[in-house]
Every structure is written in C-alpha cells, then in structure tokens.
Design an enzyme around this catalytic site. Structure first.
Site, mmCIF file in Angstrom:
data_model
loop_
_atom_site.group_PDB
_atom_site.id
_atom_site.type_symbol
_atom_site.label_atom_id
_atom_site.label_comp_id
_atom_site.label_asym_id
_atom_site.label_seq_id
_atom_site.Cartn_x
_atom_site.Cartn_y
_atom_site.Cartn_z
ATOM 1 N N ASP A 1 47.657 46.612 42.855
ATOM 2 C CA ASP A 1 47.083 46.304 41.546
ATOM 3 C C ASP A 1 45.648 46.828 41.590
ATOM 4 O O ASP A 1 44.792 46.224 42.229
ATOM 5 C CB ASP A 1 47.107 44.783 41.324
ATOM 6 C CG ASP A 1 46.655 44.410 39.914
ATOM 7 O OD1 ASP A 1 46.453 45.323 39.083
ATOM 8 O OD2 ASP A 1 46.500 43.206 39.640
ATOM 9 N N GLY B 1 46.889 38.889 35.915
ATOM 10 C CA GLY B 1 47.188 40.171 36.555
ATOM 11 C C GLY B 1 47.760 39.990 37.953
ATOM 12 O O GLY B 1 48.706 40.670 38.353
ATOM 13 N N ASP B 2 47.201 39.017 38.682
ATOM 14 C CA ASP B 2 47.682 38.726 40.050
ATOM 15 C C ASP B 2 49.117 38.208 40.000
ATOM 16 O O ASP B 2 49.964 38.602 40.808
ATOM 17 C CB ASP B 2 46.788 37.674 40.715
ATOM 18 C CG ASP B 2 45.327 38.078 40.688
ATOM 19 O OD1 ASP B 2 45.005 39.134 41.240
ATOM 20 O OD2 ASP B 2 44.514 37.342 40.109
ATOM 21 N N GLN C 1 45.764 49.193 30.779
ATOM 22 C CA GLN C 1 45.527 50.480 30.100
ATOM 23 C C GLN C 1 44.192 51.099 30.520
ATOM 24 O O GLN C 1 44.111 52.288 30.829
ATOM 25 C CB GLN C 1 45.546 50.283 28.581
ATOM 26 C CG GLN C 1 45.272 51.588 27.826
ATOM 27 C CD GLN C 1 45.285 51.409 26.325
ATOM 28 O OE1 GLN C 1 45.936 50.526 25.800
ATOM 29 N NE2 GLN C 1 44.552 52.254 25.613
ATOM 30 N N VAL D 1 49.124 35.168 23.601
ATOM 31 C CA VAL D 1 48.744 33.754 23.673
ATOM 32 C C VAL D 1 47.238 33.687 23.458
ATOM 33 O O VAL D 1 46.477 34.389 24.135
ATOM 34 C CB VAL D 1 49.119 33.149 25.046
ATOM 35 C CG1 VAL D 1 48.772 31.661 25.081
ATOM 36 C CG2 VAL D 1 50.606 33.346 25.327
#
Length: 265
Positions: free
Chosen positions: A66, A187-188, A104, A179
């Site tokens: 990531d 992300g994690d 993105q 939300v």
C-alpha cells in the site's frame, strides 16, 4: 485525528536487526508481506532488500504494497509523507510488489499522469502493471460513479501471463456507498482484506474485491452507527468515537455478506 501521540519511529537499522533475528532462527519463510505507512527512505529501501531476500527463500511469496503517500481533500492532492519517498516507491518498491493498492492521488504520483476519466484510470493501471505488479487496485477515486454522487469508485486490474506467454487482463469497477465521516485506517483495512481475499480467490479479482469492499462497508456502517449513538443527537462524533469497529465486525470480516457488487469492464 488526536491531539497527542507518543512512541518511536522504527528506523532501517532496527528493522534489519529484527529481520536478522528471524533469519538466525530460520523462520524467515513467509507467504505474504504487507507494507503500509512509512516515513523514511532508508526504511523503505530496507523493506525492498528484505522482500527480495524473502522471495529467494520462497519464490511464491506475494508482496502487497500500500504505497501510502497522500490523498485528495476537496479535489486538491497533497502528500503527508516526505517527498523523497516518491522516487523510492516508484523506482524500487513498486517493481518488486505483486499487488499494489494506491488511491487515485498515489496512482497519479507513481505514473506522473493525472486521471480525469475512467479510461485514463485504466491507462494509469496499465502503466503500473508495466512497472511490475500483476494486481493493481485504485482503492478510491474522485471519478463520477455511474450510480451517482453518493457512491465512491474503486477500480481493479489483474494481469496474468498464460503458459504460452500471452497476457490476459481482467478489469473491474466497484461502486460503494459513501459514508459521511472521516475515518482513520480504512486504507490499512482495505489492503489487509484484499490480501486475505486474493489469497482465497487468487484468480478472481472480482470476488476478492467484492468481499473486500463489502467487509469494509459492514465495518464502516457499524462504526458510524456506534459513533453517532455515542456522540448523541446532533453532535459530531470525535476521533475516539470513530475508531473502526474491527473486533465487533469479526464475523463480517471473516465471512462478509456481499452487499457491493463489482462490474467487469
């Protein structure tokens, strides 16, 4: 999101020392390596060295990266790690990664190309494939969702090489309901869930992404409901109240009811 934080930042020497301990005990054989937020270039370079060595131990090892560098707020992108991490990610880390999960803005940073349309996003994912990874998932984007403004688009691309050397690419789009809150750690969670579900469904990115995003939705919906109840009517939940309800969502993480479907492009 908190006013105070404490603790130490692990440096590359300390990481190397931990890895040496694993090696001395001959427990340096792994199926997966997952990396996320990193602030230091030498630490990141050490990760690459370790991943390459682990891949010599086990050629089937999958490295999920990531590439946490920044995000967009109100359309404007900014980095929240030192800028000198970008060339290390681009030139050293991404080429050894098997699966990458940029948002993105991070995909744009890595390729040097802006994304305004879905077509451009697919071209950027092809550029990222060309750098090394066979699976690329753009975890969130500000692209217009076909289902409307209340939805967030994620895009996935899986490229595999067949026995005869030809390459086949599967591409998907996932639209999930937005939300209205700022969460930390999504992300994690996404990267970890994607690792788990691509392990279970190695040749089906569609199902892996559906299960990942559905599990995310279950966790976020439970979190926002709980946070609002704690904050009380009309009050905005604070960081502590918006901590992801991971433990409470154990069953949804292990076996998520698919509430978000992916479209094959």
């Amino acid at each position: 999101g908190y006013d105070h934080w404490k603790g130490q930042v692990l440096n590359s020497d300390e990481l190397h020392e931990l890895y040496e301990g694993l090696k001395l005990n001959k427990v340096n054989r792994y199926d997966y390596v997952l990396t996320g937020y990193t602030r230091d270039t030498s630490f990141l370079a050490m990760v690459v060295d370790i991943v390459q060595e682990l891949k010599q131990q086990n050629s089937n090892l999958v490295y999920v990266c990531d590439p946490v560098m920044g995000d967009k707020w109100s359309g404007e992108g900014s980095m929240y790690v030192p800028k000198d991490l970008l060339p290390v990610y681009r030139d050293k880390v991404v080429p050894v990664a098997d699966i990458i999960t940029p948002n993105q803005f991070e995909a744009e940073l890595l390729t040097g190309r802006k994304i305004y349309t879905e077509k451009e996003a697919l071209e950027v994912m092809d550029m990222l494939h060309a750098m090394g990874p066979e699976t690329v998932v753009i975890t969130s984007s500000d692209l217009q969702a076909p289902l409307g403004n209340d939805y967030l688009i994620a895009l996935g691309s899986h490229r595999k090489t067949k026995a005869d050397g030809t390459k086949v690419t599967q591409r998907i789009r996932v639209e999930s309901p937005k939300v209205d809150a700022v969460f930390v750690g999504t992300g994690d969670l996404f990267a970890a869930m994607l690792l788990a579900w691509t392990h279970k469904h190695p040749n089906n990115l569609k199902v892996a992404c559906e299960k990942t995003v559905s599990a995310m939705q279950h966790v976020l919906q439970r979190t926002i409901k709980s946070a609002k109840a704690q904050a009380g009517e009309g009050n905005k939940p604070n960081s502590a109240q918006l901590e992801l309800r991971m433990v409470q969502s154990k069953k949804d993480i292990e076996n998520p009811e698919i509430i978000v479907k992916a479209t094959v492009l």
